[in-house]
Structures are given as structure tokens and as C-alpha cells.
Design a protein around this motif. Structure first.
Motif, short mmCIF file in Angstrom:
data_model
loop_
_atom_site.label_atom_id
_atom_site.label_comp_id
_atom_site.label_asym_id
_atom_site.label_seq_id
_atom_site.Cartn_x
_atom_site.Cartn_y
_atom_site.Cartn_z
N GLU A 4 6.58 -4.25 -0.73
CA GLU A 4 6.77 -5.55 -1.37
C GLU A 4 6.30 -6.65 -0.44
O GLU A 4 6.64 -6.69 0.74
CB GLU A 4 8.26 -5.74 -1.71
N GLY A 5 5.50 -7.58 -0.98
CA GLY A 5 5.04 -8.71 -0.19
C GLY A 5 3.54 -8.77 -0.03
O GLY A 5 3.01 -9.72 0.54
N ALA A 6 2.83 -7.77 -0.55
CA ALA A 6 1.36 -7.76 -0.44
C ALA A 6 0.70 -8.47 -1.62
O ALA A 6 -0.50 -8.74 -1.58
CB ALA A 6 0.85 -6.32 -0.34
N GLY A 7 1.44 -8.75 -2.69
CA GLY A 7 0.89 -9.44 -3.84
C GLY A 7 0.12 -8.51 -4.77
O GLY A 7 -0.01 -7.32 -4.51
N PRO A 8 -0.41 -9.06 -5.86
CA PRO A 8 -1.16 -8.24 -6.81
C PRO A 8 -2.43 -7.67 -6.18
O PRO A 8 -3.05 -8.30 -5.31
CB PRO A 8 -1.50 -9.23 -7.94
#
Length: 246
Positions: A95-99
Motif C-alpha cells: 500500500e502506498g505505491a498508487g495505481p
């Protein structure tokens, strides 16, 4: 007076054309930009473990697959823990890398001996999921999410396939109303930085950009675990996630 009306008509025509052009520009401006490709040199690897007395998975009573294949035992896959304590079928995401754009190949959810294989599968938003039947009997694929039923379609012969996709991240449940023990979970995630644990609980996520993230584990019975994770380019990040007996 006639000349004045003519000018007014001309003004109206020009105004209409300008509004139409503005409308076209506005529509083009609302087109969603392409989803970027997430690419890095980092690796997150590790194991999902179970602490305490592991649940025992039994053969499902009265489960029989009426196809041309030999009779096979159909086992409950709700919580599968290996001899060394590793948990199978746990989805692990970053979580936290974006699309991020999906990567090939498209994942396959198969139906073999009246069982979904694999039991837990991940697919990126917008990516094709290939649903296949290897059974010579009828199945229906009934998929539901948080908002209720999403789709329900039948497969009647071996080798049949259907391509489907999903527009938003969510964990979905697939079942077969013909064979009620058949259940699978489809994890729709926002980028391809995910993995599903193997028989021994191990997993590996590649191509992760260096940075600080939150590592998320999801299991159908034991829920969600999370812990911080720092990824670098020079060495893999080794992690262990631990579920505990209820």
C-alpha cells in the motif's frame, strides 16, 4: 430591423459554435490519463505464518463432481496451514505505491474437479481475468462484492473460457450455485505489486520502487494484517507476517 435580426441570428450561430467547441475541449480534458507502469528494482519477500493450534481442514461431505474425471476428494480450503506453520492463500499487497498498469500474462481462474483453482487469485484493476472450466459438467460463476451481485454466467463444457475485468479495488467472492462448496476469492488491486502465498506461506513481490510502504496481508477468515515496510534497490526486504489462532 431585418438587418438587426440577421446580425442577431449570426451572433447566435457563432455563439452556438463556440459553445460546441468549448464543450468538445472540456470533454477531452476529462479523459482519464493512462495508468502509469510501476517499475523498480526492489523486492519484498517473506512468509505468512500462523501461531497457535492450526485449524484442521476436512474433506467436504457430500461433495461430488459429476464430470468425466476420476473421483477426487474435495477439501475445505478456508484456512490451510502447512506443517511448519506457513499459511497458504493469503493475499499480500503493498500500500502506498498508487495505481499501476497491469502486467502480463492475464491470471486464470480455473474450475477443476468442481473446485476453483486457485482458491485466492489477484488481478489488477482493468486487467483481464480469464475464467476457464476444465470440467465436463455445468458450472455457474456467481461473483459478488460489497455492493451485492456483480455477474452470474454459466459454463457448460470443458475448455470454455470467458474474459472479465473489474473497475475498482475490492475483494470479491466467486461461487457456484450448482456446486455450493465451490468458493474462490478474487482480489482486485490497484497495481501489480501483490502476491498470494504458496503452500508453505512464502511470497515474493518484484519490481517495487525504493521507498517506505505499508505491507498488507488479507485472509478470508483471519482478516487483515499490516506492518511498515522499507524497500531499497540494493537488497530484498525480508518480512514475516503472523496470524494468531482465534
Amino acid at each position: 430591423m431585418i438587418l438587426d435580426c440577421g446580425f442577431r441570428i449570426l451572433d447566435c450561430v457563432v455563439l452556438a459554435v463556440l459553445l460546441l467547441l468549448c464543450g468538445c475541449d472540456s470533454k477531452q480534458g476529462n479523459v482519464a490519463p493512462p495508468v502509469p507502469v510501476i517499475q523498480g528494482n526492489g523486492v519484498v519477500r517473506g512468509k505468512v505464518m500462523f501461531s497457535g493450534m492450526p485449524p484442521v481442514m476436512h474433506e467436504i461431505p457430500s461433495a461430488a463432481c459429476h464430470d468425466s474425471s476420476p473421483a477426487v476428494a474435495i477439501m475445505d480450503e478456508t484456512a490451510v496451514v502447512g506443517p511448519a506453520g506457513g499459511m497458504k492463500n493469503v493475499l499480500v499487497t503493498i500500500e502506498g505505491a498508487g495505481p499501476g498498469a497491469p502486467r502480463d500474462p492475464s491470471p486464470i481462474l480455473n474450475q477443476i474437479h468442481c473446485t476453483y483453482v486457485p482458491h485466492v487469485i489477484g488481478v489488477t484493476v482493468g486487467q483481464d481475468l480469464i475464467v476457464r472450466s476444465s470440467d465436463a459438467t455445468m458450472h455457474n460463476i456467481h461473483i459478488s462484492g460489497s455492493a451485492g451481485d456483480m455477474m452470474n454466467f454459466a459454463m457448460t463444457q470443458s475448455g470454455q473460457e470467458k474474459h472479465i475485468s473489474f473497475a475498482k479495488p475490492e475483494v470479491l467472492r466467486a461461487k457456484c450455485d450448482v456446486h455450493p462448496w465451490m468458493t474462490a476469492y478474487i482480489a482486485v488491486v490497484e497495481n501489480p505489486l501483490f502476491a498470494v502465498t504458496a503452500d508453505d506461506g512464502t511470497f515474493e513481490i518484484k519490481n517495487v520502487p525504493a521507498g517506505s510502504y505499508k505491507l498488507i496481508a488479507w485472509h478470508e477468515q483471519y482478516g487483515r494484517l499490516e506492518q511498515p515496510c522499507v524497500v531499497s534497490d540494493d537488497k530484498p526486504a525480508d518480512v514475516t507476517l503472523m496470524y494468531k489462532a482465534e
